[in-house]
Enzyme design. Structure first.
Site, PDB file in Angstrom:
ATOM      1  CD1 TRP A 103      -2.802  -2.137   1.883  1.00 35.11           C
ATOM      2  CD2 TRP A 103      -3.152  -1.513  -0.068  1.00 35.11           C
ATOM      3  NE1 TRP A 103      -3.123  -3.019   1.482  1.00 35.11           N
ATOM      4  CE2 TRP A 103      -3.932  -1.955  -0.057  1.00 35.11           C
ATOM      5  CE3 TRP A 103      -3.105  -0.066  -1.190  1.00 35.11           C
ATOM      6  CZ2 TRP A 103      -4.520  -2.429  -0.480  1.00 35.11           C
ATOM      7  CZ3 TRP A 103      -4.731  -0.993  -1.521  1.00 35.11           C
ATOM      8  CH2 TRP A 103      -5.015  -2.374  -1.504  1.00 35.11           C
ATOM      9  CG  ASP A 172      -2.932   3.873   4.503  1.00 37.56           C
ATOM     10  OD1 ASP A 172      -4.301   3.999   5.338  1.00 37.56           O
ATOM     11  OD2 ASP A 172      -2.930   3.417   3.283  1.00 37.56           O
ATOM     12  CE  LYS A 196      -8.098  -2.749   3.896  1.00 38.14           C
ATOM     13  NZ  LYS A 196      -7.298  -1.958   3.121  1.00 38.14           N
TER      14      LYS A 196
HETATM   15  C1  LIG Z   1      -6.971  -1.757   1.876  1.00 34.66           C
HETATM   16  C2  LIG Z   1      -6.061  -0.494   1.906  1.00 34.66           C
HETATM   17  C3  LIG Z   1      -6.102   0.779   1.359  1.00 34.66           C
HETATM   18  C4  LIG Z   1      -7.041   0.510   0.016  1.00 34.66           C
HETATM   19  O1  LIG Z   1      -8.005   1.379   0.874  1.00 34.66           O
HETATM   20  P1  LIG Z   1      -9.355   1.292  -0.291  1.00 34.66           P
HETATM   21  O2  LIG Z   1     -10.266   2.340   0.776  1.00 34.66           O
HETATM   22  O3  LIG Z   1      -9.918  -0.020  -0.849  1.00 34.66           O
HETATM   23  O4  LIG Z   1      -8.490   1.963  -1.667  1.00 34.66           O
HETATM   24  C5  LIG Z   1      -5.055   1.858   1.110  1.00 34.66           C
HETATM   25  N1  LIG Z   1      -4.045   1.540   2.164  1.00 34.66           N
HETATM   26  C6  LIG Z   1      -3.957   0.569   3.497  1.00 34.66           C
HETATM   27  C7  LIG Z   1      -2.937  -0.076   4.448  1.00 34.66           C
HETATM   28  C8  LIG Z   1      -5.124  -0.779   3.530  1.00 34.66           C
HETATM   29  O5  LIG Z   1      -4.881  -2.107   3.832  1.00 34.66           O
END
Ligand SMILES: *Cc1c(COP(=O)(O)O)cnc(C)c1O
Length: 360
Positions: A103, A172, A196
């Protein structure tokens, strides 16, 4: 109610049963208003109340002062990969990244793609992203440093908040948002796809320190400009109404549980059940360095790929879903997000012990 499985999905992930039941209860007739949240005008007072509550919960959970904005946007965390350099990296500065996994790599590639100067301040790619770099080297003229606090695929996590003196820290937190107490004041911007830890797919939580507003680059397309969303409090256009409503319920559930300290305690307890097995077994093997391992995503290997296949098949037969590792790394992975009941972790631990005994 039908039978529920143990859901170890990395995302979209398990939601609290209480929340699902409340949604069920509200579905036809939201709190006596005679319609579903899905059918409401986003300009109605009722829906405004739903958004206001979700924002207020976020502020309470993180003890945010008035110097932070809370936004609910669309486009997923992946859109933030692009919006952040677009908004916060001017021509004469450099976007800095710590590369801790797939990511993080995607995030830094986006900065490059839109022509920003980009610098990798540290990376754990040399060891397949199995650890968190402890040192980093910023570029000249850094605009900000971007980190990924939990690496969903590899299963590593920052255990403490990074401390930066002079430049904005942007994080993030998609896969560990609200899983433990953090010092939000260390961060200029935090973002997380809801699906998540805090809700369904469809909205992205963005927490934004107000001093960042003046740093926004001028002349951006309307939807890509944070000004738009701040000025209209996430309501410039139709927001993802139902997703925000569900996030609000999950946040209420987090508060009812006792907030982030209580959530963390529960998460440690669940993760420990699985890590104890990895640590005490020569059958299962954890794949990342101990001190950096994640409370949320636990990747592990078995002695052979055939045994891994058998493990996945039998776990499914036992009502345990989504234990397969990410396709890019193989093996197995258990995601134990906030809403996963302790019983799911206990049953997985027992299943792992039984499987080891039968297949060793
Ligand atoms: C799942 C994830 C993403 C992507 O998220 P989307 O909402 O599907 O764009 C980005 N960063 C991390 C750390 C993730 O686990």
């Amino acid at each position: 109610m039908g039978k529920r499985v143990h859901n170890f999905s990395a995302g979209p992930a398990v939601l609290p049963e209480e929340v699902l039941l409340e949604i069920q209860n509200d579905l036809m007739d939201y709190k006596g208003h005679g319609l579903s949240v899905m059918e409401m005008s986003h300009r109605s007072a009722v829906f405004q109340g739903i958004v206001d509550k979700a924002i207020a919960s976020t502020k309470r959970i993180f003890s945010l002062g008035d110097n932070y904005e809370v936004l609910f946007l669309q486009g997923g965390a992946s859109t933030q990969f692009y919006m952040i350099p677009l908004n916060f990296c001017p021509e004469d500065k450099v976007a800095n990244f710590i590369n801790t996994g797939a990511w993080a790599t995607k995030a830094l590639k986006e900065a490059k793609k839109i022509g920003k100067k980009m610098h990798i301040a540290a990376s754990s790619e040399d060891k397949d992203f199995t650890y968190i770099p402890k040192e980093y080297q910023l570029s000249e003229n850094p605009a900000y440093l971007h980190i990924t606090t939990n690496n969903t695929i590899r299963g590593t996590e920052y255990k403490t908040d990074l401390v930066l003196d002079d430049i904005p820290l942007i994080a993030d937190m998609s896969s560990n948002i609200m899983s433990k107490p953090i010092d939000v004041r260390k961060y200029a911007v935090i973002y997380a796809g809801a699906q998540k830890n805090i809700g369904p797919a469809g909205t992205t939580l963005v927490i934004f320190r107000k001093d960042m507003i003046e740093k926004i680059n001028p002349g951006l397309p309307t939807m890509m400009d944070y000004h738009t969303h701040i000025d209209k409090a996430s309501m410039f256009n139709t927001p993802p109404c139902f997703a925000i409503y569900v996030v609000g319920l999950v946040l209420k559930w987090i508060e009812k549980k006792g907030g982030l300290k209580a959530i963390e305690k529960n998460n440690i307890e669940k993760a420990q059940l699985i890590y104890d097995i990895l640590d005490n077994s020569d059958f299962y093997r954890g794949t990342v360095v101990k001190e950096d391992r994640s409370l949320m995503n636990i990747p592990f290997r078995l002695p052979t790929e055939d045994l891994e296949k058998k493990f996945i098949t039998e776990s499914l037969e036992n009502g345990m879903l989504n234990l397969k590792g990410h396709r890019s790394v193989g093996g197995c992975r258990a995601s134990l997000y906030n809403s996963l009941p302790i019983k799911s972790a206990q049953d997985l631990a027992q299943f792992m012990l039984d499987f080891e005994r039968k297949n060793k």
